[in-house]
Enzyme design. Structure first.
Site, short mmCIF file in Angstrom:
data_model
loop_
_atom_site.label_atom_id
_atom_site.label_comp_id
_atom_site.label_asym_id
_atom_site.label_seq_id
_atom_site.Cartn_x
_atom_site.Cartn_y
_atom_site.Cartn_z
N GLY A 150 -5.54 16.08 2.07
CA GLY A 150 -4.78 14.96 2.60
C GLY A 150 -3.36 15.37 2.94
CB CYS A 151 -0.90 13.89 5.26
SG CYS A 151 -1.15 12.13 4.90
#
Length: 347
Positions: A150-151
């Site tokens: 994920g970011c």
């Protein structure tokens, strides 16, 4: 790998799908042979994203209409919860980079707790490799299925993992205060993403309950060798893209902020996409916008024994599609930087 790599992009009508197309179009070894978007099936990609119009690309189709016999790599940019069974049903010759959250958490029970439903492909989960490239390069190179991080976890883990691994910071009282652009919420129409809802303001969301928290803790626990919990709070910023993470740590006895900076500089000296800035220099999201780079800065805190570590990434590139292509390059034995050498767009 010699010759072109035939690529399918599932979920090409979203922001991460568009970024994949944009970057793969200039990748010298990539050939996009299939793109899916069920509601847009039959349309050219230019009808969804005009900036991609005029390119020699296949029209959008449904997933059921993809001919997998000629596909080498699949990028899956579908929403979480819909990805597991799709990937489980793909031919085993197809390598997969999954941009959803479906294979990031190694423990299926943890996944069920945070995502509200049982994991639908538990056996495949055991095979999937968590693809934080700079940390798991060897595992990614041998993998068939890679879970793209994920970011927020990318922005948090890249600075913290080396510090925990080297016992330079304590594993308690880690605070991650992160800000993201609106594209991190995806392209679906939501009231909270409307212009009037996000402009001229900033607000915290999913306070104490964001699904990226267990993903961050999973990586930090592996680095520390025992369970680690963090305080993580995300905030929505009135900008299109970018993440800035402000990370507050308590150093182990005798360690200084300069030592943290030295350790990170040494750890990432040969990494093409990680730039540790000069000591006490703050990274900015505008300096990584549109690129696959992460910038890291280290500051001493005025509170004795504490330090502040900052990291900046583009959430759609290093936080999603760029890192996915980086992982593909490693999986296929291609130069890791291939197709990813764009510098930041500034101003």
């Amino acid at each position: 790998m010699s010759g072109k790599v035939n690529i399918a992009i599932l979920g090409a009508s979203g922001y991460t799908g568009a970024e994949l197309v944009r970057m793969l179009w200039t990748h010298p070894q990539a050939r996009i042979v299939a793109m899916t978007a069920d509601r847009r099936a039959g349309q050219p990609i230019g009808a969804v994203f005009p900036q991609l119009g005029g390119l020699d690309l296949p029209d959008l189709v449904t997933i059921n209409d993809v001919d997998w016999s000629g596909v080498d790599v699949c990028f899956c940019a579908l929403p979480h919860g819909t990805t597991q069974e799709v990937i489980a049903g793909l031919p085993t010759h197809v390598k997969v980079v999954d941009l959803s959250a479906d294979f990031r958490l190694a423990d299926p029970e943890t996944y069920a707790q945070w995502y509200g439903h049982p994991h639908q492909a538990v056996e495949l989960q055991k095979e999937a490799v968590y693809g934080l490239t700079e940390i798991a390069r060897a595992e990614v190179a041998a993998a068939r299925v890679v879970a793209n991080p994920g970011c927020y976890p990318t922005a948090a883990q890249l600075p913290l993992i080396p510090l925990l691994d080297q016992k330079l910071v304590q594993d308690q009282d880690i605070i991650i205060d992160a800000k993201s652009g609106v594209s991190g919420a995806g392209r679906a129409a939501r009231e909270g993403s409307l212009f009037c809802e996000v402009t001229e303001g900033i607000h915290a969301y999913s306070v104490g309950s964001h699904r990226h928290a267990p993903e961050i803790e999973q990586g930090l626990s592996q680095a520390a060798g025992h369970p680690v919990m963090v305080n993580f709070t995300p905030h929505l910023m009135p900008m299109s893209r970018g993440i800035l993470a402000s990370i507050y740590v308590r150093m182990t006895d005798g360690v200084t902020a300069e030592d943290l900076h030295t350790a990170l500089t040494s750890r990432y000296a040969d990494e093409p996409f990680v730039r540790v800035l000069p000591f006490k220099t703050a990274p900015q999201t505008r300096h990584v916008r549109g690129s696959n780079f992460v910038q890291i800065g280290v500051f001493p805190d005025r509170v004795p024994g504490r330090a502040i570590v900052l990291s900046a990434i583009d959430n759609l590139v290093k936080g999603a599609s760029g890192q996915a292509i980086q992982n593909m390059n490693v999986m296929l034995g291609l130069p890791e930087t291939m197709g990813l050498q764009n510098l930041a767009l500034f101003p």
